[in-house]
Scaffold this motif. Structure first.
Motif, mmCIF file in Angstrom:
data_model
loop_
_atom_site.group_PDB
_atom_site.id
_atom_site.type_symbol
_atom_site.label_atom_id
_atom_site.label_comp_id
_atom_site.label_asym_id
_atom_site.label_seq_id
_atom_site.Cartn_x
_atom_site.Cartn_y
_atom_site.Cartn_z
ATOM 1 N N VAL A 1 4.927 14.007 -0.116
ATOM 2 C CA VAL A 1 4.069 12.926 0.374
ATOM 3 C C VAL A 1 4.903 11.668 0.615
ATOM 4 C CG1 VAL A 1 2.106 11.441 -0.213
ATOM 5 C CG2 VAL A 1 2.044 13.886 -0.783
ATOM 6 N N ASN A 2 5.951 11.518 -0.195
ATOM 7 C CA ASN A 2 6.793 10.323 -0.091
ATOM 8 C C ASN A 2 7.644 10.291 1.170
ATOM 9 O OD1 ASN A 2 5.823 9.362 -2.487
ATOM 10 N ND2 ASN A 2 7.631 9.877 -3.698
ATOM 11 N N ALA B 1 5.344 8.118 3.125
ATOM 12 C CA ALA B 1 4.999 6.863 2.447
ATOM 13 C C ALA B 1 6.230 6.000 2.191
ATOM 14 C CB ALA B 1 4.289 7.167 1.129
ATOM 15 N N VAL C 1 1.576 4.170 -3.099
ATOM 16 C CA VAL C 1 1.503 5.630 -2.951
ATOM 17 C C VAL C 1 2.741 6.277 -3.570
ATOM 18 C CG1 VAL C 1 1.506 7.538 -1.296
ATOM 19 C CG2 VAL C 1 0.037 5.545 -0.907
ATOM 20 N N VAL C 2 3.917 5.741 -3.255
ATOM 21 C CA VAL C 2 5.163 6.290 -3.804
ATOM 22 C C VAL C 2 5.162 6.189 -5.327
ATOM 23 C CG1 VAL C 2 7.675 6.044 -3.859
ATOM 24 C CG2 VAL C 2 6.440 5.729 -1.711
ATOM 25 N N HIS D 1 2.597 6.130 -7.410
ATOM 26 C CA HIS D 1 1.662 7.077 -8.024
ATOM 27 C C HIS D 1 2.140 8.522 -7.876
ATOM 28 C CE1 HIS D 1 -1.024 3.583 -8.063
ATOM 29 N NE2 HIS D 1 -1.704 4.235 -9.001
ATOM 30 N N VAL D 2 2.760 8.845 -6.753
ATOM 31 C CA VAL D 2 3.293 10.198 -6.577
ATOM 32 C C VAL D 2 4.376 10.479 -7.619
ATOM 33 C CG1 VAL D 2 4.724 11.628 -5.066
ATOM 34 C CG2 VAL D 2 2.715 10.470 -4.141
ATOM 35 N N TRP E 1 0.826 -1.217 0.000
ATOM 36 C CA TRP E 1 0.000 0.000 0.000
ATOM 37 C C TRP E 1 0.856 1.261 0.000
ATOM 38 C CZ3 TRP E 1 -4.682 -0.185 -1.668
ATOM 39 C CH2 TRP E 1 -5.461 -1.330 -1.481
ATOM 40 N N PRO E 2 1.779 1.453 0.940
ATOM 41 C CA PRO E 2 2.626 2.649 0.841
ATOM 42 C C PRO E 2 3.518 2.644 -0.395
ATOM 43 C CG PRO E 2 3.385 1.195 2.610
ATOM 44 C CD PRO E 2 2.049 0.684 2.180
#
Length: 403
Positions: free
Chosen positions: A204-205, A208, A184-185, A187-188, A180-181
């Motif tokens: 954000v990373n 994450a 996130v990385v 997609h960022v 999951w995290p």
């Protein structure tokens, strides 16, 4: 020193090592402590090797040998060990939280104890550098130099803030899948690099990216990473993904920030540094049995135990040791490997000779400030040495699954 003196020192070292070994519970997982010590020392050596303070008249500026010799990027692969620290941190925190719950210790009490161990040593660093910065400015030092020194001295604090946040979120992260995290990385980075999104998205990373190895540590606690296959999968997939990102996606080969580079893998963290961290975590897991065997040697275990006793002090003061050596060296003029631009292999060779001097300066800082680290000195030393991290057996893993 005479042969008799050498033998006396060796005997004293062995007696001290035997004492520490005798105080260590048989079930302690010494590989955990060895990995933590390696992660801390990796960061220290990495900073000492790739951080240069160049003297330009009355001004000090930061530079890096990787800026002039990018082919030395593999050095950053060896010493950028933060992922291993978060792996161990996640493992220890989730085990500690499960143990606290089993003993009826409330969450706020458990968290207060862990954060106290993190942040009490910070007070000494902040206090000293507040006084030092004011003294330098009042003495007429260049503002740019003071800013450079303070920024370097306090740079380790970002790590503590992230680690403290993850520690506070441990109850929520105990069973979180690391994918999951990682997603996130991914997609960022896709948004900011592939689709031209705003650069601030990269921050954000910061949370994450380091949640990935932290939750791997939680999976270790649950007993899901005990088989060697897990280590090989992480090492192989993480290494292959990192190679692909560097070769074809434009990510820098260096896993640390390089002054003047348009993109950094670490500030803020990128997908490449996360996949590289996965490979590091895989290697760490594969080395556990060998480390457990090595840690049976009394002297090796004593050295690791002592590093763990003062891990925060070493981490927080290693940059100060570098700068104290640099500032003191200016009294003798512009010294090679210390104040000169890191633009050739000659600088690298001389810098290696400076490492023992940095270590001596760090030892002075350790002696002066180790008392600020809970259980870091005096009668409290034994408590940290004997605290146990047992490898999870089936019963422990099953219990952890219900936490």
């Amino acid at each position: 020193m005479t042969d008799i003196g050498v033998r006396a020192v060796r005997q004293e070292v062995r007696r001290g090592a035997d004492h520490i070994g005798a105080a260590t519970p048989p079930g302690r997982d010494r590989a955990v402590d060895a990995l933590r010590a390696a992660a801390v020392l990796g960061v220290v050596l990495g900073h000492w090797l790739v951080t240069a303070l160049v003297s330009d008249g009355r001004t000090l500026r930061t530079a890096s040998p990787l800026q002039h010799m990018p082919w030395l990027a593999p050095i950053s692969w060896m010493f950028q060990t933060l992922a291993v620290f978060f792996l161990v941190g996640g493992h220890v925190a989730t085990r500690g939280y499960a143990s606290a719950r089993a003993r009826g210790v409330p969450y706020h009490q458990w968290l207060t104890g862990r954060l106290t161990r993190l942040f009490k040593p910070v007070a000494a660093v902040l206090g000293l550098w507040t006084v030092a910065a004011l003294a330098l400015l009042l003495s007429g030092a260049e503002f740019g130099t003071v800013r450079t020194l303070v920024k370097l001295a306090l740079s380790p604090l970002w790590f503590l803030l992230v680690f403290a946040g993850l520690t506070a979120a441990t109850p929520l992260l105990t069973r979180l899948n690391p994918l999951w995290p990682l997603a996130v990385v991914l997609h960022v980075d896709l948004l900011r690099f592939g689709l031209g999104g705003p650069s601030w998205l990269g921050w954000v990373n910061v949370a994450a990216a380091w949640t990935v190895p932290y939750t791997l540590g939680a999976a270790w606690t649950r007993g899901e990473l005990e088989r060697r296959r897990a280590g090989w999968v992480l090492l192989g997939t993480g290494g292959a993904a990192t190679a692909a990102l560097v070769a074809w996606a434009g990510y820098p080969a260096s896993m640390v920030g390089v002054p003047g580079e348009g993109m950094s893998n670490l500030d803020p963290p990128s997908l490449a540094v996360v996949t590289f961290g996965l490979a590091q975590c895989g290697l760490a897991l594969l080395l556990r049995e060998r480390l457990r065997h090595t840690m049976r040697r009394p002297v090796a275990w004593a050295a690791v135990a002592l590093v763990n006793l003062s891990a925060m002090t070493v981490f927080l003061w290693h940059q100060t040791a570098l700068m104290a050596t640099t500032a003191t060296g200016l009294l003798a003029g512009r010294l090679p490997g210390l104040h000169t631009p890191p633009d050739g292999l000659g600088w690298v060779g001389v810098r290696l000779l400076w490492l023992p001097v940095f270590a001596l300066a760090l030892a002075v800082c350790w002696a002066a400030f180790r008392s600020f680290e809970p259980n870091g000195g005096g009668r409290g030393r034994r408590a940290r040495v004997v605290r146990s991290h047992r490898p999870p057996d089936r019963g422990t893993a099953a219990k952890a699954r219900h936490v």
